[in-house]
Design an enzyme around this catalytic site. Structure first.
Site, PDB file in Angstrom:
ATOM      1  N   TRP A 102       4.211  35.576  53.358  1.00  0.00           N
ATOM      2  CA  TRP A 102       4.386  35.329  51.925  1.00  0.00           C
ATOM      3  C   TRP A 102       3.595  36.317  51.089  1.00  0.00           C
ATOM      4  O   TRP A 102       4.070  36.754  50.026  1.00  0.00           O
ATOM      5  CB  TRP A 102       4.024  33.878  51.602  1.00  0.00           C
ATOM      6  N   ASP A 169      -1.996  32.349  45.511  1.00  0.00           N
ATOM      7  CA  ASP A 169      -0.865  31.534  45.944  1.00  0.00           C
ATOM      8  C   ASP A 169      -1.428  30.428  46.825  1.00  0.00           C
ATOM      9  O   ASP A 169      -1.884  30.672  47.934  1.00  0.00           O
ATOM     10  CB  ASP A 169       0.130  32.406  46.718  1.00  0.00           C
ATOM     11  N   LYS A 193       4.838  21.149  49.631  1.00  0.00           N
ATOM     12  CA  LYS A 193       3.904  21.004  50.751  1.00  0.00           C
ATOM     13  C   LYS A 193       3.003  19.790  50.509  1.00  0.00           C
ATOM     14  O   LYS A 193       3.058  18.807  51.227  1.00  0.00           O
ATOM     15  CB  LYS A 193       3.044  22.254  50.909  1.00  0.00           C
TER      16      LYS A 193
END
Length: 352
Positions: A102, A169, A193
């Site tokens: 990511w 992030d 999540k």
């Protein structure tokens, strides 16, 4: 039979939250209307949005510290582009720490808008560790990192000290541990999540860092436009925001981040202790950088994998197949994962 949901995302949510959300789908606030039927500008939903924003600041310890909270769409993947649009001047520079898939995707998007210097990377060992002892260029306009790496099972324990805006992030470990969140100037996280269902993305941004790029920013990509519109420049994902609000309230009622961190530490210790003492298993992440959210491990004798998989299925253990980049297994033990589910997995591991 109880299912033990170790999915990396969309992932497990608290049972009480799912029950409350299911009722709201049929009849929200005794309106005899569904939550997903009412106007997002109605008083009932505006109250939901405001409460979600207030809970976010409260849990992160950022109340009255000059931060705005946004609930946007497009996932963390859109934030990969929105961050440089809002923080990087034309032909400017940003510093990125590459710790996984990511972060590398974030780097790719940022390169579309300016110069990106990858100041550290753990790609040389398949992202199995967190880089340390690197320097940050003084002409960078911000520094970007990824706090937890879902695929590779690593987590940053100590964040870089810098005078430049620090962007993080936190998609896969937001609200999971106590941190000084004021060290970050911008945090973003996909909800799916630790916070809610897929469909909304949390952004927490320090107001004073915005409006300095000189760019003309498309409205949908402009944080200030969304702040001015109170996250309602376009129709928000009302269900995802509502479930996120319920989850944040659940977390506050538990005792906040200090309470959930204690629970998360206990779950991680239980599972890592089994990995480290059972000769049939081996962790893939550097010990000092192990994630308390995503536990990645291999089975040493691959001929035993079929037996292990069968036992897991019989025990109702779901979603532990490792990502293809790492192989093996990945147990995602997010906030809502009960200790008893981790124990169920450990019990199976002891049988191999």
């Amino acid at each position: 039979m109880k299912k033990h949901n170790f999915s990396a995302g969309p992932s497990i949510l608290p049972r009480v939250v799912l029950e409350q959300a299911s009722k709201a789908i049929l009849n929200f606030n005794n309106l005899d209307l569904s939550l997903i039927e009412i106007s997002h500008r109605s008083a009932d939903f505006v109250a939901v949005m405001e409460k979600a924003q207030q809970l976010t600041l409260n849990l992160l310890g950022l109340e009255n510290k000059g931060y705005s909270v946004l609930f946007l769409q497009g996932g963390a993947s859109l934030e990969f582009l929105m961050v440089p649009y809002n923080l990087m001047k034309e032909n400017g520079k940003a510093a990125y720490i590459d710790t996984g898939v990511w972060s590398s995707k974030a780097i790719k998007e940022a390169k579309l808008l300016g110069n990106v210097e990858t100041v550290a990377s753990s790609k040389d060992k398949n992202y199995s560790y967190i880089p340390k002892n690197f320097s940050i260029p003084q002409d960078a306009e911000y520094v970007h990192c990824t706090s937890n790496n879902t695929i590779f099972g690593t987590q940053i324990k100590t964040f870089p000290k810098t005078d430049m805006p620090l962007v993080c992030d936190m998609s896969s470990d937001i609200f999971s541990r106590v941190l000084d969140f004021s060290q970050f100037d911008l945090i973003y996280a996909g909800a799916q999540k630790n916070m809610g269902p897929a469909g909304t993305t949390l952004v927490v941004v320090k107001d004073e860092i915005l409006g300095k790029t000189g760019r003309t920013i498309p409205s949908m990509l402009d944080y200030q436009v969304h702040i001015n519109s109170e996250s309602m420049y376009n129709t928000p994902s009302v269900f995802a925001v509502y479930v996120s609000m319920l989850t944040l309230q659940w977390l506050k009622d538990l005792g906040g981040l200090a309470a959930i961190e204690k629970m998360n530490n206990a779950k991680a210790k239980l599972l890592y202790d089994e990995i480290d003492t059972n000769p049939n298993f081996k962790g893939t992440a550097a010990i000092e950088d192990r994630s308390h959210m995503n536990v990645t491990f291999l089975i040493e004798d691959t001929e035993k994998a079929a037996s292990f998989d069968k036992l897991c299925k019989e025990a109702g253990i779901s979603g532990i197949k490792g990502h293809r980049s790492v192989g093996g297994y990945r147990a995602s033990i997010y906030n809502a994962m009960p200790l008893e589910s981790v124990q169920a997995l450990v019990d199976i591991m002891k049988k191999i």
